[in-house]
Design a protein around this motif. Structure first.
Motif, short mmCIF file in Angstrom:
data_model
loop_
_atom_site.label_atom_id
_atom_site.label_comp_id
_atom_site.label_asym_id
_atom_site.label_seq_id
_atom_site.Cartn_x
_atom_site.Cartn_y
_atom_site.Cartn_z
N GLU A 94 0.83 -1.20 0.00
CA GLU A 94 0.00 0.00 0.00
C GLU A 94 0.87 1.26 0.00
OE1 GLU A 94 -3.48 2.26 -0.05
OE2 GLU A 94 -3.22 0.11 -0.40
N ILE A 95 1.94 1.24 0.78
CA ILE A 95 2.86 2.37 0.81
C ILE A 95 3.51 2.57 -0.56
CG2 ILE A 95 5.05 3.20 1.77
CD1 ILE A 95 4.14 1.77 4.42
N ALA A 96 3.96 1.47 -1.16
CA ALA A 96 4.59 1.55 -2.48
C ALA A 96 3.60 2.08 -3.51
CB ALA A 96 5.11 0.18 -2.90
N PHE A 97 2.37 1.62 -3.46
CA PHE A 97 1.34 2.10 -4.38
C PHE A 97 1.11 3.60 -4.21
CE2 PHE A 97 -3.14 3.17 -5.12
CZ PHE A 97 -3.25 2.83 -6.46
N HIS A 98 1.05 4.04 -2.97
CA HIS A 98 0.85 5.46 -2.68
C HIS A 98 1.98 6.31 -3.27
CE1 HIS A 98 -0.26 9.10 -0.57
NE2 HIS A 98 0.98 9.19 -0.12
N PHE A 99 3.22 5.87 -3.10
CA PHE A 99 4.35 6.63 -3.62
C PHE A 99 4.38 6.61 -5.15
CE2 PHE A 99 6.03 6.43 0.70
CZ PHE A 99 6.39 7.76 0.85
N ARG A 100 4.01 5.50 -5.75
CA ARG A 100 3.94 5.46 -7.22
C ARG A 100 2.90 6.45 -7.72
NH1 ARG A 100 4.48 -0.15 -6.52
NH2 ARG A 100 2.25 -0.41 -6.69
N GLU A 101 1.74 6.49 -7.06
CA GLU A 101 0.69 7.42 -7.45
C GLU A 101 1.16 8.87 -7.29
OE1 GLU A 101 -2.64 6.83 -8.64
OE2 GLU A 101 -1.63 4.94 -9.07
N CYS A 102 1.81 9.16 -6.17
CA CYS A 102 2.30 10.53 -5.94
C CYS A 102 3.34 10.92 -6.98
CB CYS A 102 2.90 10.65 -4.55
SG CYS A 102 1.67 10.62 -3.23
N ASN A 103 4.24 10.01 -7.29
CA ASN A 103 5.27 10.30 -8.29
C ASN A 103 4.67 10.48 -9.67
OD1 ASN A 103 7.35 10.27 -6.43
ND2 ASN A 103 7.82 8.10 -6.76
N LEU A 104 3.66 9.71 -10.00
CA LEU A 104 3.00 9.84 -11.29
C LEU A 104 2.30 11.20 -11.39
CD1 LEU A 104 2.18 8.56 -13.98
CD2 LEU A 104 0.22 7.55 -12.80
N GLU A 105 1.60 11.59 -10.35
CA GLU A 105 0.91 12.88 -10.34
C GLU A 105 1.93 14.02 -10.44
OE1 GLU A 105 -1.56 13.01 -6.87
OE2 GLU A 105 -2.77 11.33 -7.53
N SER A 106 3.03 13.88 -9.75
CA SER A 106 4.08 14.91 -9.78
C SER A 106 4.68 15.03 -11.18
CB SER A 106 5.17 14.57 -8.77
OG SER A 106 6.21 15.51 -8.83
N ALA A 107 4.93 13.90 -11.81
CA ALA A 107 5.50 13.90 -13.16
C ALA A 107 4.51 14.51 -14.15
CB ALA A 107 5.86 12.48 -13.57
N GLU A 108 3.23 14.18 -14.01
CA GLU A 108 2.21 14.74 -14.90
C GLU A 108 2.10 16.25 -14.71
OE1 GLU A 108 -1.27 12.45 -14.03
OE2 GLU A 108 -0.65 10.80 -15.30
N ALA A 109 2.20 16.70 -13.48
CA ALA A 109 2.10 18.14 -13.20
C ALA A 109 3.30 18.88 -13.80
CB ALA A 109 2.02 18.38 -11.69
N GLN A 110 4.47 18.29 -13.73
CA GLN A 110 5.66 18.91 -14.28
C GLN A 110 5.59 18.95 -15.80
OE1 GLN A 110 9.05 16.83 -12.74
NE2 GLN A 110 8.90 17.79 -10.73
#
Length: 62
Positions: free
Chosen positions: A42-58
Motif C-alpha cells: 500500500e505504501i509503495a502504491f501510494h508513492f507510485r501514485e504521488c510520483n505519477l501525479e508529480s510527473a504529470e504536473a511537471q
C-alpha cells in the motif's frame, strides 16, 4: 492513508493473538506477516501514485 491504518491495525491484532494463543502462534504470526506485506504494498502504491501525479504536473507546466 486510511486504508494503511486499517491494514496496520489488522497486523497488530494478529500479533496480539499470537501472544495470547500459544497453540496457534505460528499461524497468527504468518497472518501478521501477510498484513505487514500488504501495508508495504500500500505504501509503495501510494508513492507510485504521488510520483505519477508529480510527473504529470511537471509535464503540463513545462
Amino acid at each position: 492513508m486510511k486504508k494503511l491504518v486499517e491494514i496496520r491495525n489488522q497486523e497488530f491484532v494478529c500479533r496480539e493473538r499470537a501472544m495470547r494463543d500459544s497453540e496457534r502462534r505460528i499461524f497468527w504470526l504468518a497472518q501478521a506477516k501477510e498484513w505487514e506485506q500488504r501495508a508495504l504494498d500500500e505504501i509503495a502504491f501510494h508513492f507510485r501514485e504521488c510520483n505519477l501525479e508529480s510527473a504529470e504536473a511537471q509535464t503540463s507546466t513545462s
